[in-house]
Design an enzyme around this catalytic site. Sequence first.
Site, PDB file in Angstrom:
ATOM      1  N   SER A   1       0.228   1.766  -4.293  1.00  0.00           N
ATOM      2  CA  SER A   1       1.064   0.646  -3.855  1.00  0.00           C
ATOM      3  C   SER A   1       0.908   0.438  -2.354  1.00  0.00           C
ATOM      4  O   SER A   1       0.505   1.353  -1.642  1.00  0.00           O
ATOM      5  CB  SER A   1       2.534   0.932  -4.184  1.00  0.00           C
ATOM      6  N   HIS A   2       1.243  -0.767  -1.898  1.00  0.00           N
ATOM      7  CA  HIS A   2       1.235  -1.039  -0.461  1.00  0.00           C
ATOM      8  C   HIS A   2       2.321  -0.249   0.270  1.00  0.00           C
ATOM      9  O   HIS A   2       2.257  -0.076   1.474  1.00  0.00           O
ATOM     10  CB  HIS A   2       1.440  -2.533  -0.201  1.00  0.00           C
ATOM     11  N   SER A   3       3.329   0.171  -0.473  1.00  0.00           N
ATOM     12  CA  SER A   3       4.449   0.882   0.149  1.00  0.00           C
ATOM     13  C   SER A   3       4.481   2.324  -0.338  1.00  0.00           C
ATOM     14  O   SER A   3       4.426   2.591  -1.546  1.00  0.00           O
ATOM     15  CB  SER A   3       5.765   0.177  -0.209  1.00  0.00           C
TER      16      SER A   3
ATOM     17  N   ASP B   1      -0.653  -2.065  -7.409  1.00  0.00           N
ATOM     18  CA  ASP B   1       0.235  -3.235  -7.253  1.00  0.00           C
ATOM     19  C   ASP B   1      -0.589  -4.491  -6.991  1.00  0.00           C
ATOM     20  O   ASP B   1      -1.103  -5.086  -7.937  1.00  0.00           O
ATOM     21  CB  ASP B   1       1.421  -2.997  -6.292  1.00  0.00           C
TER      22      ASP B   1
END
Lengths: 126, 244
Positions: free
Chosen positions: A8-10, A66
């Site tokens: 995920s980007h986070s 994601d």
Amino acid sequence: MIGLVVVSHSERLAEGVCEVAAEMASDAPIVPAGGTDDGEVGTSVERVMEAIETADDGAGVVVLVDLGSAVMSAEMAIEESASEAVIADAPLVEGAVNAAVSATGSKATMESVRESAEEARELSKL
Amino acid sequence: MDRETQREALSATLEAVADRIEREKGHLTDLDSAIGDADHGANLHRGFQAALEQVERDADPDAFVKGVGMALVSKVGGASGPLYGGSLAHASSEFAEGITAESSVAFAEAYLEKVKDRGGASVGDKTMVDALTPAVHTYKRAIEVDDLDPLTALARAVDAAERGVAFTTPIRASKGRASYLGWRSVGHPDPGATSTLYLLEEIRDVAVEYLEGDLDASARTPGTDEESESDEPEDGVDESGAGE
């Protein structure tokens, strides 16, 4: 057992998805790979590679992603990694939960786990 | 160009590109905030700064370019990492025998193919492919069909990329983060196409500096060369970069 990696980007989102998926299948090796090397929003090929190698016990790894660069980073990480891994084209949370449940089955293969993750595309919430 | 000059030219190119990205990062971020997640300038800046620190300056051309690519892959943090960095690393093997007109065409084609393959984008999707494709095709044709020298070919490739960037403005994005915006992506130039143009401009400018004396003056089209020189405000930057 088939390993799972959540890209995920986070950092926190990846960890959170792993937390939710592990509730359903605590035995499955589920490893988060979120954020950049500096913990910023983004994805890191190196982090994904490390996660794939951590999640792999020899049976292979299914990678959930994601958006956007998560796909490209995961593709590069798989190319560069010594482990066998495939990307599941699935919604992140539902796909991870499905994959985690499926990975604990005694006959699970990389393909069967990926298919379970991708079946989550058909789930309707209402 | 002998190997030593090739190394110097590559080092100067990296300095010039990193410097240009540093100066344009605000502008690239503005472009990306209109249609994306507003990180393109900052991401590329982080990647090229890492490349400046990490790449061995005395490496052979193929190893040098691969080193830049891998630095971008590890530090950019967005899709530009695999797209720019992965494609540079992939295409770098074309420079195994050094940089020539022929190997630069092979490099450009390998780079374009990898970008298209990795990103799954075609011309018209409002991505860097819209600047890169005409630039690479124009460069190849100028060298292989029209038999022009590399500087003239590069000047034409930059012109083609510029038209490619202009082409991305009125169209709707169908790839990447911008595609989530649908019609709201119309009216803005694509940030990736724009940064691709900047890179090509810097490559052209450094090439002018290193190749001008090497070429047979009679083989060139004087008008085009003058144009590529007068176009170029970064001369001083390149010199300072090369001197470091």
